[in-house]
Design a protein around this motif. Sequence first.
Motif, PDB file in Angstrom:
ATOM      1  N   ILE A 156       0.899  -1.169   0.000  1.00 14.01           N
ATOM      2  CA  ILE A 156       0.000   0.000   0.000  1.00 14.01           C
ATOM      3  C   ILE A 156       0.928   1.207   0.000  1.00 14.01           C
ATOM      4  CG2 ILE A 156      -1.875   1.187   1.196  1.00 14.01           C
ATOM      5  CD1 ILE A 156      -2.351  -1.451   2.780  1.00 14.01           C
ATOM      6  N   TYR A 158       2.812   4.398   0.297  1.00  7.26           N
ATOM      7  CA  TYR A 158       2.648   5.717   0.927  1.00  7.26           C
ATOM      8  C   TYR A 158       3.363   6.745   0.057  1.00  7.26           C
ATOM      9  CZ  TYR A 158       3.056   9.632   4.116  1.00  7.26           C
ATOM     10  OH  TYR A 158       2.984  10.884   4.671  1.00  7.26           O
ATOM     11  N   GLU A 159       2.610   7.748  -0.372  1.00  8.25           N
ATOM     12  CA  GLU A 159       3.204   8.765  -1.233  1.00  8.25           C
ATOM     13  C   GLU A 159       3.670   9.951  -0.399  1.00  8.25           C
ATOM     14  OE1 GLU A 159       1.527   9.282  -5.465  1.00  8.25           O
ATOM     15  OE2 GLU A 159      -0.199   9.002  -4.147  1.00  8.25           O
ATOM     16  N   PRO A 162       2.829  13.554  -3.352  1.00  8.28           N
ATOM     17  CA  PRO A 162       1.821  13.234  -4.380  1.00  8.28           C
ATOM     18  C   PRO A 162       1.881  14.172  -5.590  1.00  8.28           C
ATOM     19  CG  PRO A 162       0.810  13.399  -2.195  1.00  8.28           C
ATOM     20  CD  PRO A 162       2.215  13.918  -2.076  1.00  8.28           C
ATOM     21  N   GLY A 163       2.056  15.468  -5.340  1.00 12.51           N
ATOM     22  CA  GLY A 163       2.134  16.408  -6.455  1.00 12.51           C
ATOM     23  C   GLY A 163       0.838  16.575  -7.231  1.00 12.51           C
ATOM     24  N   ARG A 164      -0.272  16.174  -6.633  1.00 13.83           N
ATOM     25  CA  ARG A 164      -1.543  16.321  -7.359  1.00 13.83           C
ATOM     26  C   ARG A 164      -2.716  16.228  -6.394  1.00 13.83           C
ATOM     27  NH1 ARG A 164      -0.061  11.314  -7.013  1.00 13.83           N
ATOM     28  NH2 ARG A 164      -1.660   9.780  -6.506  1.00 13.83           N
ATOM     29  N   TYR A 165      -3.851  16.738  -6.856  1.00 12.42           N
ATOM     30  CA  TYR A 165      -5.103  16.527  -6.130  1.00 12.42           C
ATOM     31  C   TYR A 165      -6.236  16.477  -7.133  1.00 12.42           C
ATOM     32  CZ  TYR A 165      -9.086  17.110  -3.028  1.00 12.42           C
ATOM     33  OH  TYR A 165     -10.269  16.930  -2.364  1.00 12.42           O
ATOM     34  N   ASN A 166      -6.983  15.408  -7.090  1.00 17.01           N
ATOM     35  CA  ASN A 166      -8.154  15.270  -7.937  1.00 17.01           C
ATOM     36  C   ASN A 166      -9.349  14.989  -7.028  1.00 17.01           C
ATOM     37  OD1 ASN A 166     -10.157  14.622  -9.718  1.00 17.01           O
ATOM     38  ND2 ASN A 166      -9.020  13.001 -10.797  1.00 17.01           N
ATOM     39  N   GLY A 167     -10.277  15.907  -7.013  1.00 15.04           N
ATOM     40  CA  GLY A 167     -11.451  15.767  -6.155  1.00 15.04           C
ATOM     41  C   GLY A 167     -12.580  14.991  -6.817  1.00 15.04           C
ATOM     42  N   TYR A 168     -12.369  14.620  -8.059  1.00 17.73           N
ATOM     43  CA  TYR A 168     -13.370  13.825  -8.793  1.00 17.73           C
ATOM     44  C   TYR A 168     -12.678  12.601  -9.381  1.00 17.73           C
ATOM     45  CZ  TYR A 168     -16.936  17.508  -8.605  1.00 17.73           C
ATOM     46  OH  TYR A 168     -17.874  18.434  -8.190  1.00 17.73           O
ATOM     47  N   PHE A 169     -12.024  11.849  -8.549  1.00 18.99           N
ATOM     48  CA  PHE A 169     -11.284  10.673  -9.012  1.00 18.99           C
ATOM     49  C   PHE A 169     -12.288   9.535  -9.221  1.00 18.99           C
ATOM     50  CE2 PHE A 169      -8.551   6.908  -8.156  1.00 18.99           C
ATOM     51  CZ  PHE A 169      -7.630   7.118  -9.169  1.00 18.99           C
ATOM     52  N   PRO A 170     -12.424   9.063 -10.466  1.00 15.67           N
ATOM     53  CA  PRO A 170     -13.457   8.045 -10.710  1.00 15.67           C
ATOM     54  C   PRO A 170     -13.094   6.706 -10.063  1.00 15.67           C
ATOM     55  CG  PRO A 170     -12.314   8.654 -12.754  1.00 15.67           C
ATOM     56  CD  PRO A 170     -11.661   9.409 -11.659  1.00 15.67           C
ATOM     57  N   VAL A 171     -14.056   6.123  -9.403  1.00 14.65           N
ATOM     58  CA  VAL A 171     -13.840   4.793  -8.808  1.00 14.65           C
ATOM     59  C   VAL A 171     -15.049   3.916  -9.114  1.00 14.65           C
ATOM     60  CG1 VAL A 171     -12.334   5.493  -6.917  1.00 14.65           C
ATOM     61  CG2 VAL A 171     -14.805   5.610  -6.606  1.00 14.65           C
ATOM     62  N   THR A 173     -18.193   1.785  -8.289  1.00 13.05           N
ATOM     63  CA  THR A 173     -19.153   1.958  -7.200  1.00 13.05           C
ATOM     64  C   THR A 173     -19.464   0.653  -6.488  1.00 13.05           C
ATOM     65  OG1 THR A 173     -20.841   1.862  -8.895  1.00 13.05           O
ATOM     66  CG2 THR A 173     -20.315   4.028  -8.019  1.00 13.05           C
TER      67      THR A 173
ATOM     68  N   ASN B 190     -13.849  19.004  -3.730  1.00 12.19           N
ATOM     69  CA  ASN B 190     -14.069  17.673  -4.297  1.00 12.19           C
ATOM     70  C   ASN B 190     -15.562  17.442  -4.531  1.00 12.19           C
ATOM     71  OD1 ASN B 190     -15.273  16.640  -1.893  1.00 12.19           O
ATOM     72  ND2 ASN B 190     -13.249  16.152  -1.047  1.00 12.19           N
ATOM     73  N   GLN B 233       3.475  20.697  -3.516  1.00 11.77           N
ATOM     74  CA  GLN B 233       3.451  19.320  -4.013  1.00 11.77           C
ATOM     75  C   GLN B 233       2.392  18.462  -3.317  1.00 11.77           C
ATOM     76  OE1 GLN B 233       5.369  18.121  -6.660  1.00 11.77           O
ATOM     77  NE2 GLN B 233       5.689  20.319  -6.910  1.00 11.77           N
ATOM     78  N   ASN B 234       1.445  19.104  -2.663  1.00 10.71           N
ATOM     79  CA  ASN B 234       0.304  18.393  -2.067  1.00 10.71           C
ATOM     80  C   ASN B 234       0.722  17.332  -1.050  1.00 10.71           C
ATOM     81  OD1 ASN B 234      -0.103  19.089  -5.055  1.00 10.71           O
ATOM     82  ND2 ASN B 234      -2.210  19.035  -4.294  1.00 10.71           N
ATOM     83  N   LYS B 358     -20.854   7.946  -5.048  1.00 11.05           N
ATOM     84  CA  LYS B 358     -19.877   6.879  -4.811  1.00 11.05           C
ATOM     85  C   LYS B 358     -19.019   6.582  -6.035  1.00 11.05           C
ATOM     86  CE  LYS B 358     -21.405   4.728  -0.711  1.00 11.05           C
ATOM     87  NZ  LYS B 358     -22.344   3.803  -0.104  1.00 11.05           N
ATOM     88  N   GLN B 359     -19.370   7.225  -7.155  1.00 13.15           N
ATOM     89  CA  GLN B 359     -18.531   7.038  -8.348  1.00 13.15           C
ATOM     90  C   GLN B 359     -17.245   7.855  -8.277  1.00 13.15           C
ATOM     91  OE1 GLN B 359     -21.376   8.687  -8.067  1.00 13.15           O
ATOM     92  NE2 GLN B 359     -21.798  10.076  -9.771  1.00 13.15           N
ATOM     93  N   PHE B 360     -17.150   8.707  -7.212  1.00 10.47           N
ATOM     94  CA  PHE B 360     -15.951   9.530  -7.076  1.00 10.47           C
ATOM     95  C   PHE B 360     -15.265   9.318  -5.723  1.00 10.47           C
ATOM     96  CE2 PHE B 360     -18.646  12.262  -9.883  1.00 10.47           C
ATOM     97  CZ  PHE B 360     -17.860  12.158 -11.020  1.00 10.47           C
ATOM     98  N   ALA B 361     -13.978   9.467  -5.746  1.00 10.84           N
ATOM     99  CA  ALA B 361     -13.199   9.551  -4.507  1.00 10.84           C
ATOM    100  C   ALA B 361     -12.188  10.674  -4.741  1.00 10.84           C
ATOM    101  CB  ALA B 361     -12.511   8.236  -4.215  1.00 10.84           C
ATOM    102  N   THR B 362     -11.202  10.803  -3.888  1.00  2.00           N
ATOM    103  CA  THR B 362     -10.147  11.786  -4.142  1.00  2.00           C
ATOM    104  C   THR B 362      -8.841  11.066  -4.405  1.00  2.00           C
ATOM    105  OG1 THR B 362      -9.622  11.950  -1.793  1.00  2.00           O
ATOM    106  CG2 THR B 362     -11.210  13.536  -2.661  1.00  2.00           C
ATOM    107  N   ASP B 363      -7.962  11.741  -5.124  1.00  2.00           N
ATOM    108  CA  ASP B 363      -6.638  11.189  -5.400  1.00  2.00           C
ATOM    109  C   ASP B 363      -5.622  12.294  -5.165  1.00  2.00           C
ATOM    110  OD1 ASP B 363      -4.735   9.269  -6.403  1.00  2.00           O
ATOM    111  OD2 ASP B 363      -4.635  10.513  -8.206  1.00  2.00           O
ATOM    112  N   ARG B 365      -3.625  14.848  -2.411  1.00  2.00           N
ATOM    113  CA  ARG B 365      -4.077  15.493  -1.181  1.00  2.00           C
ATOM    114  C   ARG B 365      -4.297  16.989  -1.404  1.00  2.00           C
ATOM    115  NH1 ARG B 365      -0.310  11.434   1.031  1.00  2.00           N
ATOM    116  NH2 ARG B 365       1.424  12.870   1.317  1.00  2.00           N
TER     117      ARG B 365
END
Lengths: 174, 571
Positions: A156, A158-159, A162-171, A173, B190, B233-234, B358-363, B365
């Motif tokens: 698992i 650990y970053e 990260p250098g990024r943030y996506n608040g709409y990361f598709p996962v 369901t 988000n 760099q989050n 639930k189709q979204f999460a965060t990636d 930080r």
Amino acid sequence: MERRLVIKQVLIMAGGLALLPSCLREQGKSTIKLQHLDVSMEQENLLADIAETIIPRTKTPGAKELKLHLFVLKMLDDCYEEADQRLFMSGLSAFNEKTADQFSKSFRKLSVHQREGILTKLEKDPAPELSAFYKIMKDKTIDGYLNSKYVMTSLIIYELVPGRYNGYFPVKTA
Amino acid sequence: MPNINIDAAKANTYDVIVIGSGISGGWAAKEFTEKGFKTLVLERGRDVQHIKDYPTTNKYPFEFEHIGEPALSIKKENPIVSRCYAFKEDAMHFMVKDNEHPYVQEKPFDWIRGYQVGGKSLLWARQTQRWSDFDFEGPARDDFAVDWPIRYKDIASWYSYVEKFAGISGNKDGLAELPDGDFLPAFPLNAAEDYFKGVIKSRYSNRHVISARCAHLSKPNQIHLDQGRAKCQNRTLCQRGCPFGGYFSSNASTLPWAAKTGNLTLRPFSVVESVIYDDAKGKVTGVSVVDTNTKETTAYYARIVFVNAGALNTNLILLNSKSKRFPNGLGNDSGVLGKYVAFHNYSARISAEYDGLKQFATDGRNPAGGGYMPRFRNVFKQETNFKRGYAAGFYASRYMERDRSGIGGSLKDSLLHGKLSPWIVGSHMMGETIPKESNFVSLSTDKKDSWGVPLLNIAVAYDENDELMKKDYIEQLTEMFTEAGFKNITPNVSSQAPGLDIHEMGGARMGHDPKTSILNKWNQMHACNNVFVTDGACMTSTSTQNPSLTYMAFTARSVDYAVKSMNQGEI
């Protein structure tokens, strides 16, 4: 670099924690330096087998290889109240005695199947004198595992950056 | 004094002395040195140089002695600082231990401090909002404290000035109660935060959820690169000190900038015991410093002294600066010095779950932390049974649930293959507290610290207004969370003492009238025109914004004024 290498060899890596070895190399005593707890080599080995039963080696390393029992001892020694330390040590003794009574041999000599049977039973219905010991043992073994260098860098990840943030990361369901 | 060594005095003479190297002291240093003034910055703690002195910054959790948790012996020795959320193995070397600088709690108060170069600017939560006239006009409109001697128009351009240099990320939201600034791109909300924003927008005309505005370089400009800083760099490991200079601190920004001018002298290990007032000259001539290593006392001299020691320590220094002219502390003709201390009420939070999206999460930080709700209570008119109001944080996240039941291979499997939780949403209140004479700090009459300075006695407490406001926050957030369809809404009211908010303010407040305030509209002492206070001690009221940005703007504005006054021979 060379100095670092030497230090690394002297320290004992538990999970990812670098622990100091016990100074006196007293016969029959724990391999790591502890401030409050008095743990024998035999008890240390028993804890290693309990930890390995909780998190066994599968295709990936288990508790023993990651020295998670030493992580448990280090955390117990430094981060727990004296009362909890006493409960842990008395629970460990009681655990040893109960097992010996039931199987006429020590936990360490039992088969994996038998060991799992004992812990599964303990998990479902812990005897009062064992509950504090087992809770700490299991919690800290898992904490040590999830926070181990091996898991954090291989399983698992650990970053650190990260250098990024996506608040709409598709996962998925499901 | 006939025996004074003239050469030594000369060597110890500067144009300007700045007491303190935290967020406001750093700005004073930058502004004065840039304008060509030889500036001595005195810091009571050790030096912390950018990157070099961030020992934990690149550590993995397993590289800490106890994966981050301070040992029990440390917690027991330090019950006060241990209550601070940031007191963990990765940052505890930047926080003052309880026995390092004791104080007297006439009423319970958790005084959280950072004694090192950079002060708490290394540790702050980096939230940065401007004040509006709804804030500056608060005391006059709602009849408490004294009227602020300034209005938004007086400080707006200085907000822009400091924002451009510090680097503030945010959206132009167009809200009268929270003026827009000169922003770098915002960190976005988000999916669940956006959803809540939409719900609030559709149900309430005067409530808003916006991207939290923060001092992070989302997209650095040349001025930031020139400081040696780079894009955030989050990491969200900010409290360790950032090797990228991704967030604003004195260490990464103002102090190295000041040092480059060649006009900065930074003296760590220097406790200022008092500011020296010369009765004959009718002004301040310098400060008296105890070297914490040698315990020797030395005087340093300057034309102007800026007191930026951190709100309560600034009060301590001023109260301890006694002279024939000022027997009750420097500038304290009115007797209000040390009084009307206030803070922010952080004592309630609320959490819940959201089953949708639930189709979204965060990636990655989000260093901004999520969303922010500007104050919506009593803004345009008085509408509740309490004075003023609160801002609220709002954030949503999903975490990996790792089932810890069972043992063996199946346990290992469930630990390694977690399941995404539903969205967990949360909020905390940031309430305005009303400055009162009965909330004060004073000098201990019998106890002194290791440097011979009287201990600070702190008597600051919540009042009925705070309790009513807390209750309203819980009610309103519960209502809004219910509107949004959140489940398992769980209020969490804490009985924490004041102080843990780390937003203590006041004691040397600004005001029109020397009879009821210490500082004028330029943060200059009414009764001694070559002393300025631009840290939290100057605050007449607290409003609900995180205060640091306002301290920065006050400082830059005040230095500008001080320099003009010096050039015109007024100081």
